[in-house]
Write an enzyme that holds these catalytic residues in place. Structure first.
Site, PDB file in Angstrom:
ATOM      1  N   GLY A 115      -2.172  51.336   1.906  1.00  0.00           N
ATOM      2  CA  GLY A 115      -2.938  50.099   1.826  1.00  0.00           C
ATOM      3  C   GLY A 115      -3.182  49.669   0.404  1.00  0.00           C
ATOM      4  O   GLY A 115      -2.601  50.219  -0.528  1.00  0.00           O
ATOM      5  N   ASN A 116      -4.017  48.667   0.233  1.00  0.00           N
ATOM      6  CA  ASN A 116      -4.382  48.208  -1.109  1.00  0.00           C
ATOM      7  C   ASN A 116      -5.854  47.815  -1.125  1.00  0.00           C
ATOM      8  O   ASN A 116      -6.522  47.855  -0.099  1.00  0.00           O
ATOM      9  CB  ASN A 116      -3.476  47.059  -1.551  1.00  0.00           C
ATOM     10  CG  ASN A 116      -3.621  45.836  -0.654  1.00  0.00           C
ATOM     11  OD1 ASN A 116      -4.667  45.199  -0.619  1.00  0.00           O
ATOM     12  ND2 ASN A 116      -2.573  45.542   0.113  1.00  0.00           N
TER      13      ASN A 116
END
Ligand code: CTP
Ligand code: CA
Length: 239
Positions: free
Chosen positions: A33-34
């Site tokens: 993810g980010n």
């Protein structure tokens, strides 16, 4: 009789916004993810709705609630987001790509949970490129709907070779969108995080020609400035 009809500079306009950060599955319980919170995208959707637009928000794992008055399409991965954006784009007057889309995804997500094993080597994750959704949206627009206004976002850091502004200008040209909202990211001089998860922001709005327009303040204030700029661009086209 105009009673009941929405008022505001974007009344009668359809605005499509993507927000949040995609998650790329590794296995049924894990992802890459980010750090995008979705705050700036949510603020943009709210500002467009406040200006009277009919707003659709394609939301990828936002930390904040979607604004009232926006129709929400929830997505997970970059491929999901691509599908939703290409499905929703037809008929939109404005498309805003505020989501942080993963550039890469694990090439072979596992159907069952990855287990530790003492009798085998530690796993290696191989990545493949995700499609560039913004570029695809621009291509679709060029082919099918030339009047649609497309806005990209970019987070850039300067380095020894170029400034963040130069990287932003090059990205605007490469993507083919009309406007690019440029954020400088990374730690500021005090070592605190400048953008992600924060409530305030400072951006440059880049267009293909003309000087960059600076906008700073809360993410709501920045969103209002971006929506004002969009309103001006639309008005300039119809006169
Ligand atoms: N974007 C997209 N699809 C991708 C990656 C990015 O639509 N696979 C969009 C983002 O939503 C944003 C714009 O492209 O509006 C710029 O994203 P950014 O990550 O800054 O650009 P990249 O082309 O991915 O370049 P970089 O290598 O600098 O990350
Ligand atoms: Ca990227």
């Amino acid at each position: 009789d105009d009673a009941g009809r929405p008022a505001g500079p974007l009344a009668g306009r359809r605005v499509l916004v993507s927000a949040g950060g995609t998650r790329e599955p590794l296995d049924p319980v894990r992802f890459l993810g980010n750090r995008s919170s979705g705050k700036q995208g949510a603020a943009l959707a709210r500002a467009a709705a406040d200006a009277g637009a009919d707003v659709t928000l394609v939301a990828a794992h936002m930390d904040v609630p979607a604004p009232e008055g926006a129709r929400v399409v929830s997505v997970g991965s970059a491929l999901d987001l691509r599908e939703a954006m290409l499905a929703e784009a037809p008929g939109a007057d404005v498309v805003i790509m505020a989501a942080a889309v993963a550039d890469f995804r694990p090439s072979e997500p596992q159907a069952s949970k990855i287990k530790k094993r003492d009798d085998a080597a530690d796993p290696v994750i191989t990545l493949v490129r995700n499609p560039d959704v913004l570029v695809e949206l621009v291509q679709r627009r060029n082919d099918a709907e030339p009047g649609q206004l497309i806005v990209g976002f970019a987070a850039e850091t300067g380095d020894d070779a170029s400034s963040a502004l130069d990287y932003g200008r090059a990205k605007l040209a490469r993507k083919g969108c009309e406007l690019l909202v440029l954020n400088e990211v990374g730690d500021d001089a005090t070592g605190s995080e400048r953008v992600f998860g924060r409530d305030s922001n400072s951006v440059l709005i880049l267009a293909r020609d003309g000087e960059p327009e600076h906008a700073a303040g809360s993410k709501d204030e920045v969103a209002a400035a971006v929506v004002r700029r969009i309103t001006c661009e639309l008005a300039a086209r119809t006169t």
